[in-house]
Write an enzyme that holds these catalytic residues in place. Structure first.
Site, mmCIF file in Angstrom:
data_model
loop_
_atom_site.group_PDB
_atom_site.id
_atom_site.type_symbol
_atom_site.label_atom_id
_atom_site.label_comp_id
_atom_site.label_asym_id
_atom_site.label_seq_id
_atom_site.Cartn_x
_atom_site.Cartn_y
_atom_site.Cartn_z
ATOM 1 N N GLN A 168 2.912 -3.512 -1.423
ATOM 2 C CA GLN A 168 4.146 -3.387 -2.221
ATOM 3 C C GLN A 168 5.158 -2.509 -1.474
ATOM 4 O O GLN A 168 6.298 -2.381 -1.894
ATOM 5 C CB GLN A 168 3.837 -2.757 -3.583
ATOM 6 N N HIS A 206 7.275 -6.880 -1.788
ATOM 7 C CA HIS A 206 8.548 -6.353 -2.293
ATOM 8 C C HIS A 206 9.596 -6.237 -1.206
ATOM 9 O O HIS A 206 10.576 -5.501 -1.361
ATOM 10 C CB HIS A 206 8.317 -4.995 -2.979
HETATM 11 N N1 APR Z 1 -3.740 8.864 -1.398
HETATM 12 C C1 APR Z 1 -4.102 7.967 -2.361
HETATM 13 N N2 APR Z 1 -3.357 7.725 -3.471
HETATM 14 C C2 APR Z 1 -2.212 8.421 -3.604
HETATM 15 C C3 APR Z 1 -1.768 9.378 -2.644
HETATM 16 C C4 APR Z 1 -2.588 9.577 -1.504
HETATM 17 N N3 APR Z 1 -2.253 10.461 -0.542
HETATM 18 N N4 APR Z 1 -0.580 9.905 -3.076
HETATM 19 C C5 APR Z 1 -0.301 9.299 -4.247
HETATM 20 N N5 APR Z 1 -1.268 8.416 -4.575
HETATM 21 C C6 APR Z 1 -1.329 7.511 -5.735
HETATM 22 C C7 APR Z 1 -0.741 8.065 -7.007
HETATM 23 O O1 APR Z 1 -1.733 8.763 -7.753
HETATM 24 C C8 APR Z 1 -0.275 6.781 -7.734
HETATM 25 O O2 APR Z 1 -1.322 6.273 -8.568
HETATM 26 O O3 APR Z 1 -0.548 6.381 -5.402
HETATM 27 C C9 APR Z 1 -0.023 5.796 -6.599
HETATM 28 C C10 APR Z 1 1.449 5.493 -6.379
HETATM 29 O O4 APR Z 1 1.922 4.829 -7.533
HETATM 30 P P1 APR Z 1 3.482 4.496 -7.649
HETATM 31 O O5 APR Z 1 4.274 5.706 -7.312
HETATM 32 O O6 APR Z 1 3.678 3.842 -8.979
HETATM 33 O O7 APR Z 1 3.783 3.454 -6.487
HETATM 34 P P2 APR Z 1 3.434 1.906 -6.474
HETATM 35 O O8 APR Z 1 2.155 1.611 -7.205
HETATM 36 O O9 APR Z 1 3.517 1.462 -5.059
HETATM 37 O O10 APR Z 1 4.661 1.257 -7.299
HETATM 38 C C11 APR Z 1 4.713 -0.160 -7.348
HETATM 39 O O11 APR Z 1 6.933 -0.020 -8.302
HETATM 40 O O12 APR Z 1 8.922 1.097 -8.241
HETATM 41 C C12 APR Z 1 8.304 -0.078 -7.883
HETATM 42 O O13 APR Z 1 8.901 -1.510 -6.129
HETATM 43 C C13 APR Z 1 8.329 -0.255 -6.395
HETATM 44 O O14 APR Z 1 6.634 -1.199 -4.966
HETATM 45 C C14 APR Z 1 6.868 -0.231 -5.990
HETATM 46 C C15 APR Z 1 6.150 -0.612 -7.279
#
Ligand code: APR
Ligand code: ZN
Length: 230
Positions: free
Chosen positions: A96, A114
């Protein structure tokens, strides 16, 4: 056998593994996630900055925000998790993320659900796409439409060719490694359900427990866990 040893055994024997990643994969490279307490959406309104409505209302601000994200992304380096994933040359990486860190780490097959920060595309969808080298507001050289980042905004369709390729890869996969995603944005997150439905062995690596009730869940930093797994 402990969960991590079982997960490692699944991955060692995998003939058609896929990874499915989100912003948590790039967090240790210094790129902010979206929904962590210090994440992007804690201070930026996603509708204002990542939707067609927001772009129509204030294109200058949206383009400037993406240029700032590009600068941050360009200064980032792949972390140990990217390198561990890239080391599996038979793994299809479905992400993503809009950064190019998996490719920089040497990953051979990366499907960006994305889109990519590295490109701009015509907002009229005439088909014109170009490397994101021009700063500021630009017009499409083919049709005069507005140029915008080649990413998928809220309310927009995913690139159909990439989505179809990802669905086929997941349906065919024997192991899925889910890394650093909150798994709440659809249709992308639906790939985990597809994997579950087709009997794929699922390993989740995330800093916060997701309790998806699928396969093995390893809680911790991707940069710590993935080098142990792969
Ligand atoms: N190692 C493992 N996991 C991690 C780390 C790390 N160092 N740092 C953060 N996380 C986890 C967090 O706990 C969270 O559950 O990664 C996850 C990130 O979640 P989001 O911030 O929601 O990101 P994502 O899942 O990629 O969002 C999906 O939403 O806003 C839209 O288009 C955007 O592609 C994105 C989509
Ligand atoms: Zn155009």
């Amino acid at each position: 056998m402990t969960d991590i040893r079982t997960a490692r055994a699944w991955l060692t024997g995998a003939a058609r593994p896929v990874s499915f990643s989100g912003a948590g994969l790039s967090a240790e490279s210094g790129i902010a996630t979206f929904r962590d307490p210090d994440g992007v959406w804690a201070t930026v309104d996603p509708v204002r900055m990542a939707s067609p409505e927001g772009f129509a209302a204030d294109p200058e601000t949206v383009v400037a925000w993406y240029n700032a994200r590009r600068d941050a992304s360009r200064n980032a380096r792949p972390n140990r998790a990217h390198r561990a994933l890239a080391s599996r040359h038979n793994m299809t990486h479905i992400t993503q993320n809009v950064d190019g860190l998996l490719e920089s780490a040497g990953a051979l097959r990366v499907l960006h659900l994305h889109g990519s920060l590295d490109r701009d595309r015509c907002h009229r969808d005439c088909g014109h796409v170009e490397p994101a080298t021009r700063r500021g507001l630009n017009t499409c050289p083919d049709c005069g439409g507005a140029m915008r980042p080649d990413v998928v905004w809220f309310g927009e369709m995913l690139p159909m060719d990439i989505w179809t390729e990802a669905e086929i890869a997941v349906a065919d996969a024997d192991v899925m490694l889910v890394v650093g995603t909150s798994a709440i944005v659809y249709p992308a997150a639906g790939l985990i359900e597809t994997a579950q439905r087709t009997g794929t062995r699922i390993i989740v690596v995330n800093q916060e427990p997701l309790d998806l009730g699928v396969g093995i869940e390893l809680v911790g930093q991707a940069g710590e866990i993935l080098p142990e797994l792969l």
